[in-house]
Design a protein around this motif. Structure first.
Motif, PDB file in Angstrom:
ATOM      1  N   ALA A  80       0.835  -1.209   0.000  1.00  0.00           N
ATOM      2  CA  ALA A  80       0.000   0.000   0.000  1.00  0.00           C
ATOM      3  C   ALA A  80       0.867   1.255   0.000  1.00  0.00           C
ATOM      4  O   ALA A  80       0.566   2.230  -0.707  1.00  0.00           O
ATOM      5  CB  ALA A  80      -0.930  -0.009   1.211  1.00  0.00           C
ATOM      6  N   VAL A  83       2.386   1.765  -3.525  1.00  0.00           N
ATOM      7  CA  VAL A  83       1.380   2.259  -4.477  1.00  0.00           C
ATOM      8  C   VAL A  83       1.138   3.747  -4.236  1.00  0.00           C
ATOM      9  O   VAL A  83       1.079   4.551  -5.177  1.00  0.00           O
ATOM     10  CB  VAL A  83       0.068   1.449  -4.358  1.00  0.00           C
ATOM     11  N   ARG A  84       1.027   4.147  -2.963  1.00  0.00           N
ATOM     12  CA  ARG A  84       0.808   5.558  -2.626  1.00  0.00           C
ATOM     13  C   ARG A  84       1.989   6.408  -3.084  1.00  0.00           C
ATOM     14  O   ARG A  84       1.815   7.488  -3.650  1.00  0.00           O
ATOM     15  CB  ARG A  84       0.584   5.675  -1.113  1.00  0.00           C
ATOM     16  N   ASP A 110      -4.513   4.338  -9.371  1.00  0.00           N
ATOM     17  CA  ASP A 110      -5.490   4.895  -8.419  1.00  0.00           C
ATOM     18  C   ASP A 110      -6.530   3.842  -8.031  1.00  0.00           C
ATOM     19  O   ASP A 110      -6.867   3.682  -6.855  1.00  0.00           O
ATOM     20  CB  ASP A 110      -6.202   6.113  -9.022  1.00  0.00           C
ATOM     21  N   THR A 112      -6.214   0.604  -8.190  1.00  0.00           N
ATOM     22  CA  THR A 112      -5.558  -0.451  -7.402  1.00  0.00           C
ATOM     23  C   THR A 112      -5.433  -0.035  -5.942  1.00  0.00           C
ATOM     24  O   THR A 112      -5.693  -0.827  -5.032  1.00  0.00           O
ATOM     25  CB  THR A 112      -4.163  -0.760  -7.984  1.00  0.00           C
ATOM     26  N   GLU A 113      -5.050   1.220  -5.709  1.00  0.00           N
ATOM     27  CA  GLU A 113      -4.911   1.683  -4.325  1.00  0.00           C
ATOM     28  C   GLU A 113      -6.257   1.676  -3.605  1.00  0.00           C
ATOM     29  O   GLU A 113      -6.361   1.215  -2.463  1.00  0.00           O
ATOM     30  CB  GLU A 113      -4.314   3.089  -4.277  1.00  0.00           C
ATOM     31  N   GLN A 117      -7.164  -0.640  -0.311  1.00  0.00           N
ATOM     32  CA  GLN A 117      -7.647  -0.085   0.959  1.00  0.00           C
ATOM     33  C   GLN A 117      -8.990  -0.705   1.357  1.00  0.00           C
ATOM     34  O   GLN A 117      -9.216  -1.023   2.525  1.00  0.00           O
ATOM     35  CB  GLN A 117      -7.776   1.444   0.867  1.00  0.00           C
TER      36      GLN A 117
END
Length: 200
Positions: A80, A83-84, A110, A112-113, A117
């Motif tokens: 995570a 990706v961010r 975007d 995928t993130e 979450q």
């Protein structure tokens, strides 16, 4: 000595031994009641032990269900974070002027993130958003202090790395920068100020 005197002497010891035997003989009802009380006490103790075991087992099963994914979730936090970082490293101008395949790539990252979450939240993992909150050493880790007279001292003014909780346990504390020099909170130095000072 007269024969009658001898009979009286022999009768007296027999009467004494009979009364002693009556005293030493235990009433069977009293014995059974004592045994019953002892067995009842053992039974009640056993029932209490079984109830305690049942509660402890239920608590352990609930904890196992709630926290079974903790290690896996902790490993997924790095994904995570990456990706961010990928999203944040694309300049806003490039994002606005993106076309074709590059635009599709950004939208895919975007998506995928967001999906990652949601998946974490579905399994009880929640992201902490401490910006603007009072420093809490239970869920935050102060990395540095930021001189800022505009906000109360001890307020989180910068988040270096997001924190996460699973259930009521901290999976990873949020790494934060804490304000210093602003007005005091709660009539004195906030709890996090000492921790923030020691972190610098």
């Amino acid at each position: 000595m007269k024969p009658n005197d001898t009979e009286h002497q022999n009768a007296a010891p027999q009467a004494d031994s009979t009364s002693e035997a009556a005293d030493t003989a235990v009433d069977p009802v009293v014995t059974l009641e004592a045994e019953r009380n002892e067995l009842k006490d053992k039974f009640l103790r056993l029932m209490a032990d079984m109830e305690n075991l049942r509660r402890r087992t239920e608590r352990e099963v609930a904890d196992a269900r709630a926290y079974a994914v903790a290690n896996f979730a902790r490993d997924m936090l790095n994904v995570a974070d990456n990706v961010r970082r990928g999203i944040e490293n694309v300049p806003e101008e490039a994002r606005e002027s993106a076309e074709g395949a590059f635009k599709a790539l950004l939208e895919g990252i975007d998506l995928t993130e967001r999906d990652l979450q949601k998946t974490l939240e579905r399994h009880g993992v929640k992201k902490l958003d401490p910006l603007g909150q009072k420093f809490d050493p239970h869920v935050h880790q102060a990395m540095f202090e930021v001189p800022n007279a505009d906000v109360p001292s001890g307020t989180v003014v910068q988040v270096v790395q997001s924190g996460y909780v699973i259930g009521d346990r901290v999976l990873r504390p949020a790494l934060v920068g804490v304000a210093k020099g602003g007005p005091k909170t709660n009539g004195g130095e906030p709890q996090g100020a000492d921790n923030a000072s020691s972190a610098t």
